[in-house]
Write a protein that holds these residues in place. Sequence first.
Motif, PDB file in Angstrom:
ATOM      1  N   LYS A 229       6.268   7.000  23.703  1.00 56.17           N
ATOM      2  CA  LYS A 229       5.647   8.257  24.119  1.00 56.17           C
ATOM      3  C   LYS A 229       5.060   8.981  22.909  1.00 56.17           C
ATOM      4  N   GLY A 230       3.824   9.451  23.095  1.00 54.31           N
ATOM      5  CA  GLY A 230       3.135  10.153  22.012  1.00 54.31           C
ATOM      6  C   GLY A 230       2.068   9.321  21.345  1.00 54.31           C
ATOM      7  N   THR A 231       1.497   8.336  22.090  1.00 50.65           N
ATOM      8  CA  THR A 231       0.452   7.477  21.514  1.00 50.65           C
ATOM      9  C   THR A 231      -0.719   7.330  22.491  1.00 50.65           C
ATOM     10  N   SER A 232      -1.881   7.713  22.024  1.00 51.45           N
ATOM     11  CA  SER A 232      -3.110   7.613  22.799  1.00 51.45           C
ATOM     12  C   SER A 232      -4.238   7.272  21.842  1.00 51.45           C
ATOM     13  N   VAL A 233      -5.406   6.945  22.390  1.00 58.60           N
ATOM     14  CA  VAL A 233      -6.574   6.618  21.571  1.00 58.60           C
ATOM     15  C   VAL A 233      -7.790   7.344  22.119  1.00 58.60           C
ATOM     16  N   VAL A 234      -8.571   7.965  21.235  1.00 56.77           N
ATOM     17  CA  VAL A 234      -9.865   8.515  21.614  1.00 56.77           C
ATOM     18  C   VAL A 234     -10.927   7.674  20.922  1.00 56.77           C
ATOM     19  N   LEU A 235     -11.931   7.256  21.691  1.00 54.82           N
ATOM     20  CA  LEU A 235     -12.988   6.371  21.195  1.00 54.82           C
ATOM     21  C   LEU A 235     -14.358   7.024  21.368  1.00 54.82           C
ATOM     22  N   TYR A 236     -15.256   6.697  20.457  1.00 53.29           N
ATOM     23  CA  TYR A 236     -16.633   7.207  20.512  1.00 53.29           C
ATOM     24  C   TYR A 236     -17.612   6.039  20.421  1.00 53.29           C
ATOM     25  N   ARG A 237     -18.782   6.247  21.013  1.00 58.14           N
ATOM     26  CA  ARG A 237     -19.787   5.178  21.004  1.00 58.14           C
ATOM     27  C   ARG A 237     -20.275   4.882  19.597  1.00 58.14           C
ATOM     28  N   ASN A 238     -20.293   5.892  18.723  1.00 58.27           N
ATOM     29  CA  ASN A 238     -20.777   5.659  17.361  1.00 58.27           C
ATOM     30  C   ASN A 238     -20.134   6.638  16.387  1.00 58.27           C
ATOM     31  N   HIS A 239     -20.351   6.395  15.113  1.00 60.42           N
ATOM     32  CA  HIS A 239     -19.745   7.214  14.060  1.00 60.42           C
ATOM     33  C   HIS A 239     -20.363   8.602  13.987  1.00 60.42           C
ATOM     34  N   GLU A 240     -21.617   8.722  14.375  1.00 63.41           N
ATOM     35  CA  GLU A 240     -22.283  10.023  14.321  1.00 63.41           C
ATOM     36  C   GLU A 240     -21.546  11.044  15.182  1.00 63.41           C
ATOM     37  N   ILE A 241     -21.086  10.613  16.357  1.00 66.78           N
ATOM     38  CA  ILE A 241     -20.341  11.525  17.242  1.00 66.78           C
ATOM     39  C   ILE A 241     -18.941  11.760  16.686  1.00 66.78           C
ATOM     40  N   ARG A 242     -18.275  10.687  16.225  1.00 66.90           N
ATOM     41  CA  ARG A 242     -16.902  10.834  15.755  1.00 66.90           C
ATOM     42  C   ARG A 242     -16.809  11.762  14.549  1.00 66.90           C
ATOM     43  N   LYS A 243     -17.809  11.784  13.704  1.00 65.17           N
ATOM     44  CA  LYS A 243     -17.770  12.667  12.528  1.00 65.17           C
ATOM     45  C   LYS A 243     -17.577  14.126  12.926  1.00 65.17           C
ATOM     46  N   CYS A 244     -18.019  14.484  14.134  1.00 66.19           N
ATOM     47  CA  CYS A 244     -17.859  15.861  14.611  1.00 66.19           C
ATOM     48  C   CYS A 244     -16.409  16.164  14.987  1.00 66.19           C
ATOM     49  N   GLN A 245     -15.580  15.155  15.035  1.00 67.56           N
ATOM     50  CA  GLN A 245     -14.155  15.344  15.329  1.00 67.56           C
ATOM     51  C   GLN A 245     -13.397  15.835  14.096  1.00 67.56           C
ATOM     52  N   PHE A 246     -13.836  15.422  12.916  1.00 65.82           N
ATOM     53  CA  PHE A 246     -13.085  15.666  11.681  1.00 65.82           C
ATOM     54  C   PHE A 246     -13.194  17.120  11.222  1.00 65.82           C
ATOM     55  N   VAL A 247     -12.171  17.550  10.488  1.00 66.62           N
ATOM     56  CA  VAL A 247     -12.183  18.871   9.858  1.00 66.62           C
ATOM     57  C   VAL A 247     -12.066  18.676   8.347  1.00 66.62           C
ATOM     58  N   ALA A 248     -13.080  19.117   7.628  1.00 65.84           N
ATOM     59  CA  ALA A 248     -13.091  19.014   6.166  1.00 65.84           C
ATOM     60  C   ALA A 248     -13.039  20.415   5.568  1.00 65.84           C
ATOM     61  N   VAL A 249     -12.133  20.622   4.618  1.00 70.34           N
ATOM     62  CA  VAL A 249     -11.972  21.922   3.962  1.00 70.34           C
ATOM     63  C   VAL A 249     -12.207  21.729   2.466  1.00 70.34           C
ATOM     64  N   THR A 250     -13.176  22.466   1.925  1.00 69.04           N
ATOM     65  CA  THR A 250     -13.544  22.287   0.509  1.00 69.04           C
ATOM     66  C   THR A 250     -13.113  23.446  -0.388  1.00 69.04           C
ATOM     67  N   GLU A 251     -12.716  24.592   0.219  1.00 70.46           N
ATOM     68  CA  GLU A 251     -12.452  25.790  -0.584  1.00 70.46           C
ATOM     69  C   GLU A 251     -10.975  26.164  -0.657  1.00 70.46           C
ATOM     70  N   TRP A 252     -10.082  25.249  -0.315  1.00 68.71           N
ATOM     71  CA  TRP A 252      -8.642  25.516  -0.322  1.00 68.71           C
ATOM     72  C   TRP A 252      -8.089  25.324  -1.733  1.00 68.71           C
ATOM     73  N   SER A 253      -7.245  26.248  -2.181  1.00 69.36           N
ATOM     74  CA  SER A 253      -6.652  26.117  -3.517  1.00 69.36           C
ATOM     75  C   SER A 253      -5.710  24.917  -3.604  1.00 69.36           C
ATOM     76  N   GLY A 254      -5.311  24.400  -2.444  1.00 71.98           N
ATOM     77  CA  GLY A 254      -4.438  23.220  -2.426  1.00 71.98           C
ATOM     78  C   GLY A 254      -5.187  21.919  -2.639  1.00 71.98           C
ATOM     79  N   GLY A 255      -6.499  22.005  -2.815  1.00 76.68           N
ATOM     80  CA  GLY A 255      -7.286  20.802  -3.052  1.00 76.68           C
ATOM     81  C   GLY A 255      -8.257  20.523  -1.915  1.00 76.68           C
TER      82      GLY A 255
END
Length: 540
Positions: free
Chosen positions: A351-377
Motif C-alpha cells: 500500500k502506498g505505490t502508484s505510477v503517473v505517466l505522461y506522453r512526453n517529457h515536455e508535459i512531465r517537466k511541468c510536474q517538477f518543482v525547482a527552487v533556486t533561491e533557498w539558503s539550503g541549496g
Amino acid sequence: MAQTDLMDQFLDLRSKANDILSQYEPLALVLAPLFALFCARLLHSVLSAINERGLKNLIIGFVMASAKLVPGVKSYIENEKKKVVDQMQSGASKREGWRTEVPNLGLNEGVLRELEEAKAKDVTWQGKCSGTVYIAGNETEGHFDLINKAYSMFSHTNPLHQDVFKSVAKFEAEVVAMTAALLGSKEKASGGQVCGNMTSGGTESILLAVKSSRDYMRLKKGITKPEMIIAESAHSAYDKAAQYFNIKVRRVPVNKDFLADVKGIKRCINRNTIMIIGSAPGFPHGLIDPIEELGQLADSYGICLHVDLCLGGFVLPFARKLGYPIPAFDFCVKGVTSISTDVHKYGLAPKGTSVVLYRNHEIRKCQFVAVTEWSGGLYISPTIAGSRAGGLIAGAWAAMMALGLNGYMENTRQIMEVSKKIQKGIEEIPDLFVVGKPDAMVIAFGSESVDIFEVNDLMSSKGWHLNALQRPNSLHICVTLQHVNVYSNFLDDLGESVNTVKENPGPISGGLAPIYGAAGKMPDRGMVGDLLIAFMDSSC
C-alpha cells in the motif's frame, strides 16, 4: 477645413453634455459611475455563481444561509448535525483510550505485543471487503510475505537521496518503465517518449497529472483561469485537485449507459479548458469511458486528456489478451496525455505505490518543482512528497518481478471469471439490477423495490464491507483475489439480505441506511458536505 469642422462638432457636443450634467449635483456625478460599476460587478458575480452552481442550488444555499441568521436556528442545525455524526460513528467516540503522550518509559520489544493486540481488534477482512485488500491469502504467507520482506530490506532508504540509495532509484525507474510498457509505451502510436514517476497512491498520481496539465496549458496556451471537465462518475480526487490548485470544475452528467457523455463534455469546452477526464474503468460502476472519442475531442481542441487507470492498469491489458472485449484505453489512443495507475491494487504491491505517466517529457517537466533561491541549496523534487519510502518502491519492484506477465495473466483470469459469476448471480436476484454493463472487476447494483442501503446494513451485519453509491442509489463490489473462493457465500448472503428487507422493510438498529437515504434527498449539498467534514474532524 475638415479638421476645423470636427473640432466644432466636438465643442458643440461638450457644451450640450455640460448643459445636461449641470442639472445634477457634483456628488451625484461622482457616485453614479461608482454605483454603475458596483451593479455591474454584482451582476457578474451573480451570473458567475449561477453558471458555477446552478440557479436551484444557489437559491437553496441562500435560503439556508438566511435561515441560520434566525435566532436558535443555527444552534438547532448544529445539534442535529452532531446527532447524525454520532450515529455515523455508532454513537461512541473512536478516540476513547487513545494515547495522547509519549510513555515515560519506553516499551522496547513490548511494543510489538501492543501492536498484535491492536491488530487483533480489527474486523475480519479476509474475503469480506470490496477492493481494499487485493492479494490472496493472509498477511503472513505467500506474496504478502515476499513484499513485506522486500520492504523490510529497504525500509531505511529514501529516493530523495539518489546519490546514496542508487538501488531504489533504479527500482523506481524500472517500475515506471515496466508499467508504461503495459500501457502502450512500446507501441509506435505512443510516440516513444512515455515517462513518469512513482507516487504514494492514485490520488497523488491524479493530483500531479492535473497540476502538470494546468502548468503545461499555461505555457502552451497562456491559460490563467483553468477549468477541467469531468463526468459525474470521475473520481473525487479531481475535486481535491481542483481545490488544491485553484481550478474550476465543470461536472457533466453521465449518459444513459452511465459513461462519460462526450457530447456533453464538448459543449462545456471553452478557452479556459485545460483538460478532460476518462476512466478505465470508473470507480462507481466498473465501466470504461469512451477513451477513443475523448482522445479525438482533446486532440481537436488542443487540450489534455487524463485517463484514470488506477483500478484497471494491471487488469485491462491482460483481460484484453484473454479475449475480453476491452475498448482502447492507453497511450495508443491519440490525444491521451497522461495516465494514472495503482501498483498497490491489482499490481499487488505494498500500500502506498502508484505510477503517473505522461506522453512526453515536455508535459512531465511541468510536474517538477525547482527552487533556486533557498539558503539550503538548490532543490528539485519530482512529486508532492519530498522524502519517500524506498521500501515501498522496492516492494512494488519485487511484486512485479515475482509475478511476471504470467502471474498477472493468471490473476486476471481468476478475477474476471469471478466477476462475471458475481454479475450473473446478482442479475438472477429478482429485486436487483446491475448498473450499466460492467467491463471489468467492479459490479454495481441497485433496486427499485427494496431500500438498497438497508440491504447494505444487513450485509454489513454479516461481515461484508461494500461501497455505497449515489445517482443512482446502489452498492458495488470490487472483486479481488480475496473473493475467488468466497463469491458464492457473497451471493447467498446478498440474496438472503434482499429477501429480509423485502419481507421486513425498515432500518436496522445502528444501521446507516437512514443517513444515506436522507443525504441523497437533501437538496442543500453544502449541508451534506458540512456533515462529512464534521464526521472527519471527529474521526482523525
